[in-house]
Design a protein around this motif. Structure first.
Motif, PDB file in Angstrom:
ATOM      1  N   ALA A  90      15.508  19.752  45.132  1.00 57.13           N
ATOM      2  CA  ALA A  90      14.034  19.900  44.736  1.00 57.13           C
ATOM      3  C   ALA A  90      13.610  19.100  43.606  1.00 57.13           C
ATOM      4  O   ALA A  90      12.567  18.779  43.360  1.00 57.13           O
ATOM      5  N   LYS A  91      14.700  18.374  43.029  1.00 57.84           N
ATOM      6  CA  LYS A  91      14.299  17.688  41.835  1.00 57.84           C
ATOM      7  C   LYS A  91      13.207  16.442  41.951  1.00 57.84           C
ATOM      8  O   LYS A  91      12.368  16.103  41.269  1.00 57.84           O
ATOM      9  N   GLY A  92      13.419  15.826  43.004  1.00 57.33           N
ATOM     10  CA  GLY A  92      12.618  14.788  43.508  1.00 57.33           C
ATOM     11  C   GLY A  92      11.204  15.140  43.440  1.00 57.33           C
ATOM     12  O   GLY A  92      10.145  14.330  43.345  1.00 57.33           O
ATOM     13  N   LEU A  93      10.978  16.413  44.384  1.00 61.59           N
ATOM     14  CA  LEU A  93       9.626  16.947  44.476  1.00 61.59           C
ATOM     15  C   LEU A  93       9.073  17.050  43.194  1.00 61.59           C
ATOM     16  O   LEU A  93       7.943  16.828  42.844  1.00 61.59           O
ATOM     17  N   ILE A  94       9.805  17.826  42.286  1.00 61.10           N
ATOM     18  CA  ILE A  94       9.332  17.940  40.988  1.00 61.10           C
ATOM     19  C   ILE A  94       8.779  16.925  40.238  1.00 61.10           C
ATOM     20  O   ILE A  94       7.905  17.016  39.566  1.00 61.10           O
ATOM     21  N   GLU A  95       9.694  16.002  40.097  1.00 63.54           N
ATOM     22  CA  GLU A  95       9.452  14.733  39.349  1.00 63.54           C
ATOM     23  C   GLU A  95       8.128  14.056  39.948  1.00 63.54           C
ATOM     24  O   GLU A  95       7.317  13.549  39.178  1.00 63.54           O
ATOM     25  N   ALA A  96       8.042  13.944  41.425  1.00 59.84           N
ATOM     26  CA  ALA A  96       6.920  13.111  41.795  1.00 59.84           C
ATOM     27  C   ALA A  96       5.558  14.090  41.581  1.00 59.84           C
ATOM     28  O   ALA A  96       4.619  13.381  41.299  1.00 59.84           O
ATOM     29  N   LEU A  97       5.598  15.633  41.733  1.00 63.98           N
ATOM     30  CA  LEU A  97       4.326  16.192  41.452  1.00 63.98           C
ATOM     31  C   LEU A  97       4.124  15.988  39.891  1.00 63.98           C
ATOM     32  O   LEU A  97       2.977  16.090  39.838  1.00 63.98           O
ATOM     33  N   GLY A  98       5.285  16.395  39.316  1.00 65.93           N
ATOM     34  CA  GLY A  98       4.821  16.503  37.923  1.00 65.93           C
ATOM     35  C   GLY A  98       4.365  15.230  37.201  1.00 65.93           C
ATOM     36  O   GLY A  98       3.229  15.350  36.662  1.00 65.93           O
ATOM     37  N   ALA A  99       4.719  14.027  37.675  1.00 67.33           N
ATOM     38  CA  ALA A  99       4.259  12.694  36.903  1.00 67.33           C
ATOM     39  C   ALA A  99       2.687  12.498  37.431  1.00 67.33           C
ATOM     40  O   ALA A  99       1.664  12.098  36.514  1.00 67.33           O
ATOM     41  N   HIS A 100       2.098  12.976  38.610  1.00 67.13           N
ATOM     42  CA  HIS A 100       0.996  12.599  38.957  1.00 67.13           C
ATOM     43  C   HIS A 100       0.188  13.855  38.373  1.00 67.13           C
ATOM     44  O   HIS A 100      -1.074  13.658  38.262  1.00 67.13           O
TER      45      HIS A 100
ATOM     46  N   ARG B  53       0.462  15.438  35.620  1.00 62.36           N
ATOM     47  CA  ARG B  53      -0.048  15.141  34.271  1.00 62.36           C
ATOM     48  C   ARG B  53      -0.931  14.159  34.045  1.00 62.36           C
ATOM     49  O   ARG B  53      -1.690  14.354  33.264  1.00 62.36           O
ATOM     50  N   ALA B  54      -0.805  13.362  34.889  1.00 67.89           N
ATOM     51  CA  ALA B  54      -1.990  12.175  34.899  1.00 67.89           C
ATOM     52  C   ALA B  54      -3.313  12.590  35.297  1.00 67.89           C
ATOM     53  O   ALA B  54      -4.239  12.310  34.637  1.00 67.89           O
ATOM     54  N   GLU B  55      -3.402  13.392  36.602  1.00 64.66           N
ATOM     55  CA  GLU B  55      -4.835  13.761  36.911  1.00 64.66           C
ATOM     56  C   GLU B  55      -5.252  14.916  36.267  1.00 64.66           C
ATOM     57  O   GLU B  55      -6.569  14.869  35.730  1.00 64.66           O
ATOM     58  N   PHE B  56      -4.457  15.678  35.550  1.00 61.35           N
ATOM     59  CA  PHE B  56      -5.019  16.921  34.649  1.00 61.35           C
ATOM     60  C   PHE B  56      -4.843  16.908  33.283  1.00 61.35           C
ATOM     61  O   PHE B  56      -5.326  17.403  32.585  1.00 61.35           O
TER      62      PHE B  56
ATOM     63  N   ASP C 201     -10.539  21.303  40.547  1.00 60.02           N
ATOM     64  CA  ASP C 201      -9.222  21.417  40.925  1.00 60.02           C
ATOM     65  C   ASP C 201      -8.717  21.255  42.325  1.00 60.02           C
ATOM     66  O   ASP C 201      -7.602  20.569  42.387  1.00 60.02           O
ATOM     67  N   LEU C 202      -9.514  21.309  43.091  1.00 63.04           N
ATOM     68  CA  LEU C 202      -9.076  21.036  44.449  1.00 63.04           C
ATOM     69  C   LEU C 202      -8.878  19.423  44.648  1.00 63.04           C
ATOM     70  O   LEU C 202      -8.131  19.031  45.357  1.00 63.04           O
ATOM     71  N   ARG C 203      -9.959  18.885  44.164  1.00 65.48           N
ATOM     72  CA  ARG C 203     -10.040  17.239  44.120  1.00 65.48           C
ATOM     73  C   ARG C 203      -8.756  17.073  43.694  1.00 65.48           C
ATOM     74  O   ARG C 203      -8.022  16.002  44.099  1.00 65.48           O
ATOM     75  N   ARG C 204      -8.506  17.335  42.513  1.00 69.19           N
ATOM     76  CA  ARG C 204      -7.550  16.439  41.656  1.00 69.19           C
ATOM     77  C   ARG C 204      -6.062  16.832  42.284  1.00 69.19           C
ATOM     78  O   ARG C 204      -5.187  15.987  42.340  1.00 69.19           O
ATOM     79  N   ALA C 205      -5.941  18.263  42.673  1.00 68.10           N
ATOM     80  CA  ALA C 205      -4.786  18.453  42.879  1.00 68.10           C
ATOM     81  C   ALA C 205      -4.152  18.039  44.584  1.00 68.10           C
ATOM     82  O   ALA C 205      -3.114  17.804  44.749  1.00 68.10           O
TER      83      ALA C 205
END
Length: 429
Positions: free
Chosen positions: A343-353, A355-358, A409-413
């Motif tokens: 799951a680490k790869g999923l967490i890193e990819a989702l987390g990076a974007h 943080r930037a989007e929100f 939130d829908l758009r950014r997520a």
């Protein structure tokens, strides 16, 4: 006629993905509103009509949709009327992993006290958060039908513009999360209809859920022997014995409160006696008492152990009582979700974007409820929860009146999910 953009000046795939989602936002909102307008209450549990509407909407977007009707006997055993699970499979490029995106379309009944039609999909202007849609299931989790559909559409648009991918994205839209998920993701996986390498399940925008509690629902039946109240000694009082069981359960609850999970966001196990019924009449010694127990398990626990504890507690509490018997019957068991290594790869990819989007810290945490996501991890599929919604279930008013979703939130997520998939599947990886 202007010359084509040179490779150095052409928009990047990430830029194209963001622009596509922005341009398609109104269509995405309309899609979500259509889903909210079709009731899919569970209980009730007549969810096939909603699946049919979702299938039609997806086909109108150009997707091929597999509709898998769950056999009637399994639906009935699950306390429902109808359920049809949907799968959309899109091969973005040869090789690479298969990533499943799962959201559930069944919802709890709306109840009374709404200020808007729970099936209207009304949009109101919030003074702080802007346009906000109100409706049952708009946040939990019909919103992520829209999130995941438009994330996939954005990747297709990027591929058409030249992006190269390796791998497959599947949309899993299922219909029994409110009843435990056994005939939703659990059934799809058990039937071999899908074998993803990773899964992202419905969640909220401001945090990534990597673990959650499990839950055991059990019925404890205490049986005695009826007798006239004028001669109670000729019977065996099931209520008196059940009181001993209750005392043992509440003492155990105090023991559970001393146990703490190591997962941020999750505290202690829990135990609630939510229903008690029994007896015959005021002047009759009760011959049977039944109680329903909700036992919440932290990720460090397992259902078989929690069930064994309940059985031992109940049996010990009535040991030596003449004419008394006790039975513990499992009604439902949902294992906790624990973070698998992949799951680490999923967490890193989702987390990076995210943080930037929100423009916000995005915690990786656990939640003290249970979801469909656990079915994927039971098959060894690394799984996290991420989707459209506010910081907490309370803010979304999930399972409450005036459930709502901030459309920004829908758009950014949707951007977050699409960009994370882009990173995970792009060919150069």
């Amino acid at each position: 006629m202007s010359a084509p953009a040179s490779p150095s000046t052409a928009p990047s795939p990430a830029t194209r993905i963001r622009a596509f989602i922005d341009q398609e936002h109104a269509a995405q909102v309309d899609f979500l509103r259509e889903l909210v307008r079709v009731p899919s209450d569970n209980p009730g549990g007549d969810c096939a009509p909603h699946a049919a509407r979702a299938q039609a909407l997806l086909q109108a977007l150009g997707f091929e949709v597999e509709a898998h009707a769950v056999p009637e006997n399994l639906v009935r055993d699950n306390g429902m009327i109808s359920a049809t699970n949907l799968i959309v499979r899109v091969v973005l490029g040869e090789g690479g992993p298969t990533i499943a995106l799962n959201a559930h379309g069944d919802v709890v009944p709306p109840g009374a006290g709404w200020s808007h039609d729970p099936y209207g999909g009304d949009i109101v202007q919030d003074a702080v958060h802007g346009p906000t849609m109100i409706g049952r299931g708009v946040a939990v989790s019909k919103s992520d039908f829209a999130t995941y559909t438009w994330a996939l559409l954005a990747l297709l648009a990027a591929r058409e513009a030249g992006a190269s991918y390796r791998g497959t994205v599947e949309l899993h839209f299922t219909y029994d999360e409110e009843a435990g998920g056994a005939i939703g993701p659990g059934w799809l996986l058990a039937q071999g209809l899908t074998r993803p390498d990773y899964a992202i399940s419905a969640g909220f925008s401001y945090g990534i859920t990597s673990a959650h509690n499990g839950c055991l629902h059990a019925e404890i039946t205490v049986r005695g022997r009826q007798a006239h109240a004028a001669m109670p000694h000729t019977g065996a009082d099931a209520l008196e014995a059940a009181t001993a069981v209750l005392n043992a359960l509440y003492a155990h609850r105090r023991v559970l409160a001393q146990k703490h999970s190591a997962v941020p966001g999750i505290d202690t196990p829990g135990l609630t006696v939510g229903l008690i019924e029994g007896g015959i009449n005021t002047n009759v010694v009760p011959d049977e008492v039944r109680m329903r127990v909700d036992r919440r398990m932290i990720p460090e626990e397992r259902g078989v152990d929690a069930e064994g504890e309940l059985r031992a507690l109940a049996q010990d509490a009535v040991a030596g009582r003449e004419g008394i018997q006790v039975q513990v019957r499992r009604i439902m068991q949902a294992e906790p979700l624990a973070e698998l290594p992949g799951a680490k790869g999923l967490i890193e990819a989702l987390g990076a974007h995210a943080r930037a989007e929100f423009d916000s810290e995005i915690p990786v945490h656990g939640v003290p409820l249970y979801t469909d996501a656990r079915h994927y991890t039971e098959y060894g599929v690394p799984t996290v929860l991420y989707g459209s919604g506010p910081r907490t279930l309370i803010e979304a008013r999930g399972h409450n009146t005036d459930e709502n979703l901030r459309l920004e939130d829908l758009r950014r997520a949707t951007r977050v999910v699409a960009l994370a998939l882009h990173d995970l599947l792009r060919a150069q990886r």
